[in-house]
Design a protein around this motif. Structure first.
Motif, PDB file in Angstrom:
ATOM      1  N   ASP A   1       0.825  -1.209   0.000  1.00  0.00           N
ATOM      2  CA  ASP A   1       0.000   0.000   0.000  1.00  0.00           C
ATOM      3  C   ASP A   1       0.857   1.256   0.000  1.00  0.00           C
ATOM      4  N   ARG A   2       0.257   2.310  -0.502  1.00  0.00           N
ATOM      5  CA  ARG A   2       0.876   3.629  -0.468  1.00  0.00           C
ATOM      6  C   ARG A   2      -0.198   4.674  -0.164  1.00  0.00           C
TER       7      ARG A   2
ATOM      8  N   SER B   1      -3.484  -0.726  -2.257  1.00  0.00           N
ATOM      9  CA  SER B   1      -4.262   0.503  -2.335  1.00  0.00           C
ATOM     10  C   SER B   1      -3.314   1.695  -2.340  1.00  0.00           C
ATOM     11  N   LEU B   2      -3.632   2.698  -3.136  1.00  0.00           N
ATOM     12  CA  LEU B   2      -2.844   3.936  -3.135  1.00  0.00           C
ATOM     13  C   LEU B   2      -3.467   4.989  -2.230  1.00  0.00           C
ATOM     14  N   MET B   3      -4.414   4.565  -1.391  1.00  0.00           N
ATOM     15  CA  MET B   3      -5.066   5.501  -0.484  1.00  0.00           C
ATOM     16  C   MET B   3      -5.082   4.951   0.933  1.00  0.00           C
ATOM     17  N   THR B   4      -3.939   4.421   1.361  1.00  0.00           N
ATOM     18  CA  THR B   4      -3.802   3.872   2.710  1.00  0.00           C
ATOM     19  C   THR B   4      -2.756   4.679   3.465  1.00  0.00           C
ATOM     20  N   TYR B   5      -3.214   5.487   4.403  1.00  0.00           N
ATOM     21  CA  TYR B   5      -2.308   6.401   5.107  1.00  0.00           C
ATOM     22  C   TYR B   5      -1.313   5.628   5.974  1.00  0.00           C
ATOM     23  N   HIS B   6      -1.823   4.710   6.775  1.00  0.00           N
ATOM     24  CA  HIS B   6      -0.929   3.877   7.582  1.00  0.00           C
ATOM     25  C   HIS B   6      -0.720   2.575   6.814  1.00  0.00           C
ATOM     26  N   ASN B   7       0.430   2.475   6.162  1.00  0.00           N
ATOM     27  CA  ASN B   7       0.659   1.343   5.240  1.00  0.00           C
ATOM     28  C   ASN B   7       1.841   0.488   5.663  1.00  0.00           C
ATOM     29  N   GLN B   8       1.934   0.239   6.963  1.00  0.00           N
ATOM     30  CA  GLN B   8       3.055  -0.510   7.504  1.00  0.00           C
ATOM     31  C   GLN B   8       2.983  -2.002   7.196  1.00  0.00           C
ATOM     32  N   LEU B   9       1.803  -2.595   7.272  1.00  0.00           N
ATOM     33  CA  LEU B   9       1.677  -4.047   7.143  1.00  0.00           C
ATOM     34  C   LEU B   9       2.031  -4.505   5.728  1.00  0.00           C
ATOM     35  N   ARG B  10       2.840  -5.558   5.628  1.00  0.00           N
ATOM     36  CA  ARG B  10       3.215  -6.122   4.328  1.00  0.00           C
ATOM     37  C   ARG B  10       2.802  -7.588   4.196  1.00  0.00           C
ATOM     38  N   TYR B  11       3.127  -8.397   5.172  1.00  0.00           N
ATOM     39  CA  TYR B  11       2.863  -9.837   5.056  1.00  0.00           C
ATOM     40  C   TYR B  11       2.211 -10.366   6.324  1.00  0.00           C
ATOM     41  N   SER B  12       1.215 -11.225   6.117  1.00  0.00           N
ATOM     42  CA  SER B  12       0.620 -11.998   7.208  1.00  0.00           C
ATOM     43  C   SER B  12       0.555 -13.449   6.750  1.00  0.00           C
ATOM     44  N   LEU B  13       1.311 -14.317   7.399  1.00  0.00           N
ATOM     45  CA  LEU B  13       1.350 -15.731   7.043  1.00  0.00           C
ATOM     46  C   LEU B  13       0.916 -16.555   8.249  1.00  0.00           C
TER      47      LEU B  13
END
Length: 429
Positions: free
Chosen positions: A235-236, A312-324
């Protein structure tokens, strides 16, 4: 600067000389010239007879010669002159990809010489390296017979046309993502390269991101047990700028987030799990005033796991990358690989600890009632270029194979169709 080594199976001695043209002289005084036009465009290995008493290598630069003595070798031997081939490179486009991804890695790799760039930004080229030739058009670059390899770093809708022209001019090509705007176009390019005996491949650098390398390691170690659920986000927060002139914000074929960030997430998932059974997707516009699709949610269907990719290009808090999540544990990872941010501030990838990820981005493994922070493997895009050299010079299999490229292109085609029809589609035709 060009280097060569003189080596034979008996002496294993190496001589290095710097020159623009080479001559070899035996004891009989006969000279054999090795011209740059030969060793730049061909596999530079020559067998040359040397007299019993040894000989000498002469390097010629203008009217000056520098002589290097050769060891005495048996009369029946042949002396082998082995010159490491340097691949002459051209770039089409000098935006984010050409300037901050490819140029730094090419400039520090001695097996490549970045000779020429076709760009609308001549000052940016000169600022990066004034020794690089600048031309205004791709056609001028393609016409340069000394160029062996072309990187296509132009807007998405130009990739296929430029790659086709490069191949028709006898150049190997690396195409930025997306490789093509459809599976049909991708297959046509790959078939053209095969007919020409050239390499056509895609730039999938995110295979060598720190986070993805770490996940590959954990899965190989069965750290989660049997994987059940894989979710990857990229996300960005990129609101549409007023009066934006960026080509990425203009409507048209191949525009939008599915073609921009989509190839990264899809390639990683396909590398981990292979071709899916089904594809289900939503592709839409969510940003105010956006003219291009800026959100996607793709579900790849597998019999034994859930795989979901979202951006999404409209995610202000975009820290999460992977959940396994697996049968014995979970791994949660945030933050982006550090290489891009370092390249954007003009750091070169030959530094110590290149690609090491800051500790605050390391992921956490939850297992056996404990939460353990897992140090990330260092990221490094250099293996892509090393493999590229081996594929062109020595015939190695490219890291990004034609099958990889076609498979990814098909998933994007299916994602678009799934979103439009609101159906889950089978991967196999």
């Amino acid at each position: 600067m060009r280097g060569f080594s003189a080596c034979d199976e008996h002496a294993q001695t190496t001589y290095v000389a710097v020159s623009s043209a080479y001559s070899l002289a035996g004891n009989d005084g006969q000279l054999i010239e090795l011209l740059p036009s030969v060793y730049n465009r061909r596999t530079a290995v020559y067998n040359v007879s040397i007299a019993c008493g040894g000989g000498k290598i002469m390097t010629k630069s203008g009217d000056k010669h520098v002589t290097f003595a050769l060891p005495v070798i048996p009369c029946f031997s042949f002396f082998r002159l082995c010159m490491a081939r340097v691949i002459q490179v051209g770039l089409v486009g000098f935006g984010l990809s050409g300037r901050y991804f490819h140029s730094p890695f090419l400039s520090v790799n001695p097996r490549f010489h970045l000779k020429k760039i076709a760009s609308s930004r001549p000052e940016a080229v000169r600022q990066f390296d004034p020794s690089i030739d600048w031309v205004a058009t791709a056609d001028e670059l393609f016409a340069d017979e000394s160029i062996d390899l072309v990187f296509i770093c132009s807007p998405n809708e130009t990739h296929v046309d430029y790659a086709r022209k490069a191949l028709e001019h006898g150049k190997n090509v690396v195409v930025e993502k997306p490789f093509a705007l459809s599976e049909r176009e991708a297959v046509e390019l790959l078939e053209l390269a095969q007919r020409k005996g050239l390499l056509a491949t895609a730039y999938q650098n995110r295979r060598w991101d720190s986070d993805f390398l770490t996940i590959k390691r954990l899965l190989a170690e069965s750290a989660l047990g049997t994987l059940i659920d894989y979710e990857c986000r990229y996300d960005r927060y990129s609101p549409v700028p007023p009066d934006s002139q960026s080509w990425k914000e203009q409507p048209g074929a191949g525009r939008g987030n599915l073609y921009n960030l989509g190839p990264h997430l899809l390639d990683q998932a396909l590398q981990l799990f292979g071709k899916p059974d089904t594809v289900q997707a939503t592709v839409r516009i969510i940003r105010p005033n956006s003219h291009v699709p800026d959100y996607f949610d793709i579900k790849l269907g597998y019999a034994d796991k859930i795989v979901r990719l979202e951006s999404s290009l409209m995610t202000y808090h975009n820290q999460l990358r992977y959940s396994l999540h697996g049968s014995e544990g979970s791994f949660i990872k945030g933050g982006l690989d550090a290489q891009e941010e370092r390249l954007r501030v003009n750091q070169l990838p030959d530094q110590a600890n290149w690609g090491a990820e800051p500790e605050d981005r390391w992921g956490t493994l939850y297992r056996n009632g404990q939460a353990n922070v897992i140090e990330s493997d260092p990221g490094n895009y250099t293996p892509f270029y090393d493999n590229l050299y081996e594929a062109i010079v020595n015939g190695a299999e490219p890291a990004v194979t034609p099958a990889d490229i076609q498979q990814l292109a098909r998933v994007i085609d299916l994602a678009q169709e799934s979103s439009q029809t609101q159906r889950t589609l089978a991967f196999s035709s």
